[in-house]
Write an enzyme that holds these catalytic residues in place. Sequence first.
Site, PDB file in Angstrom:
ATOM      1  N   HIS A   1      -2.091   7.661   7.117  1.00  0.00           N
ATOM      2  CA  HIS A   1      -1.098   8.502   6.427  1.00  0.00           C
ATOM      3  C   HIS A   1      -1.733   9.804   5.943  1.00  0.00           C
ATOM      4  O   HIS A   1      -1.144  10.876   6.060  1.00  0.00           O
ATOM      5  CB  HIS A   1      -0.540   7.776   5.191  1.00  0.00           C
ATOM      6  CG  HIS A   1       0.631   6.883   5.478  1.00  0.00           C
ATOM      7  ND1 HIS A   1       1.795   7.340   6.053  1.00  0.00           N
ATOM      8  CD2 HIS A   1       0.825   5.567   5.237  1.00  0.00           C
ATOM      9  CE1 HIS A   1       2.654   6.318   6.167  1.00  0.00           C
ATOM     10  NE2 HIS A   1       2.085   5.233   5.685  1.00  0.00           N
TER      11      HIS A   1
ATOM     12  N   GLY B   1       0.843  -1.194   0.000  1.00  0.00           N
ATOM     13  CA  GLY B   1       0.000   0.000   0.000  1.00  0.00           C
ATOM     14  C   GLY B   1       0.873   1.237   0.000  1.00  0.00           C
ATOM     15  O   GLY B   1       2.022   1.194   0.455  1.00  0.00           O
TER      16      GLY B   1
ATOM     17  N   GLN C   1       3.101  10.029   0.986  1.00  0.00           N
ATOM     18  CA  GLN C   1       4.426   9.394   1.102  1.00  0.00           C
ATOM     19  C   GLN C   1       5.331   9.729  -0.081  1.00  0.00           C
ATOM     20  O   GLN C   1       6.541   9.510  -0.016  1.00  0.00           O
ATOM     21  CB  GLN C   1       4.285   7.874   1.221  1.00  0.00           C
ATOM     22  CG  GLN C   1       3.672   7.409   2.523  1.00  0.00           C
ATOM     23  CD  GLN C   1       3.524   5.897   2.543  1.00  0.00           C
ATOM     24  OE1 GLN C   1       2.538   5.365   2.049  1.00  0.00           O
ATOM     25  NE2 GLN C   1       4.507   5.215   3.093  1.00  0.00           N
TER      26      GLN C   1
ATOM     27  N   CYS D   1       6.199  -0.142   7.165  1.00  0.00           N
ATOM     28  CA  CYS D   1       5.830   1.003   6.334  1.00  0.00           C
ATOM     29  C   CYS D   1       7.009   1.392   5.457  1.00  0.00           C
ATOM     30  O   CYS D   1       8.149   1.400   5.929  1.00  0.00           O
ATOM     31  CB  CYS D   1       5.447   2.161   7.247  1.00  0.00           C
ATOM     32  SG  CYS D   1       4.984   3.645   6.363  1.00  0.00           S
ATOM     33  N   LEU D   2       6.728   1.729   4.201  1.00  0.00           N
ATOM     34  CA  LEU D   2       7.813   2.131   3.291  1.00  0.00           C
ATOM     35  C   LEU D   2       8.481   3.419   3.756  1.00  0.00           C
ATOM     36  O   LEU D   2       9.605   3.711   3.372  1.00  0.00           O
ATOM     37  CB  LEU D   2       7.275   2.313   1.862  1.00  0.00           C
ATOM     38  CG  LEU D   2       6.791   1.039   1.155  1.00  0.00           C
ATOM     39  CD1 LEU D   2       6.257   1.378  -0.221  1.00  0.00           C
ATOM     40  CD2 LEU D   2       7.900   0.003   1.056  1.00  0.00           C
TER      41      LEU D   2
ATOM     42  N   HIS E   1      -4.187   1.705   7.736  1.00  0.00           N
ATOM     43  CA  HIS E   1      -2.810   2.218   7.785  1.00  0.00           C
ATOM     44  C   HIS E   1      -2.650   3.382   6.793  1.00  0.00           C
ATOM     45  O   HIS E   1      -2.086   4.423   7.128  1.00  0.00           O
ATOM     46  CB  HIS E   1      -1.855   1.060   7.450  1.00  0.00           C
ATOM     47  CG  HIS E   1      -0.403   1.429   7.345  1.00  0.00           C
ATOM     48  ND1 HIS E   1       0.552   0.882   8.188  1.00  0.00           N
ATOM     49  CD2 HIS E   1       0.268   2.246   6.508  1.00  0.00           C
ATOM     50  CE1 HIS E   1       1.741   1.373   7.852  1.00  0.00           C
ATOM     51  NE2 HIS E   1       1.601   2.200   6.833  1.00  0.00           N
ATOM     52  N   GLU E   2      -3.186   3.195   5.575  1.00  0.00           N
ATOM     53  CA  GLU E   2      -3.022   4.225   4.537  1.00  0.00           C
ATOM     54  C   GLU E   2      -3.853   5.470   4.830  1.00  0.00           C
ATOM     55  O   GLU E   2      -3.405   6.591   4.590  1.00  0.00           O
ATOM     56  CB  GLU E   2      -3.381   3.667   3.156  1.00  0.00           C
ATOM     57  CG  GLU E   2      -2.567   2.447   2.702  1.00  0.00           C
ATOM     58  CD  GLU E   2      -1.068   2.638   2.807  1.00  0.00           C
ATOM     59  OE1 GLU E   2      -0.586   3.785   2.690  1.00  0.00           O
ATOM     60  OE2 GLU E   2      -0.356   1.636   3.021  1.00  0.00           O
TER      61      GLU E   2
HETATM   62 ZN   LIG Z   1       2.886   3.322   5.633  1.00  0.00          ZN
END
Ligand SMILES: [Zn+2]
Length: 181
Positions: free
Chosen positions: A152, A46, A51, A106-107, A148-149
């Site tokens: 963000h 995701g 991000q 998480c990226l 989670h997204e």
């Molecule tokens: Zn993330």
Amino acid sequence: MVPLTVLKYPNPLLKQRAHPVTRFDTELGRLAEDMLQTMYIEGGIGLAAIQVGQLRRVVVMDLRDAPGAPGTEVEEGDAELRRNPRVFVNPAIAASSGETVSEEGCLSVSDYTAEVRRAARVTLSFQTPAGEARQEEIEGLGAICIQHEIDHLDGLLFIDRLPPLKRQMVRKRLAKLARSA
Ligand SMILES: [Zn+2]
């Protein structure tokens, strides 16, 4: 296509709130496509627009390659077939139920995972890149991922959801890592 740069904690932009999308044009479609490709390259399931430095409420997701996800048993070399790209514009949780705890990464947070508590099932309202309104019931990994997204988009990272003491320790550790990088 040039992969977009994924911002890393503690980049201050990650704490911003993203704005609702009001223009459903080809540029939005291009952003979603670039985000998907960037997510595949980075090996995530995701990615939120914030991000990659875009303060817009856009999320992409593809659970196809995640462990245990349905449809992963496809012959090798069929990389395109294994993909199930999803794009959620202005996603919002209309209802949620149950509780689940799972290991998240998480990226934007390098080399750290932690158990996070989330709702087990969500009713998601969103728009397609063409601006059509949709609603979908999501559970399992998809429910965890979309929560989670959406966090963000509201300037929250999964580490912000940890108990206070753990959160403090993690922040210190990550700040130290960021300085030495
Ligand atoms: Zn993330």
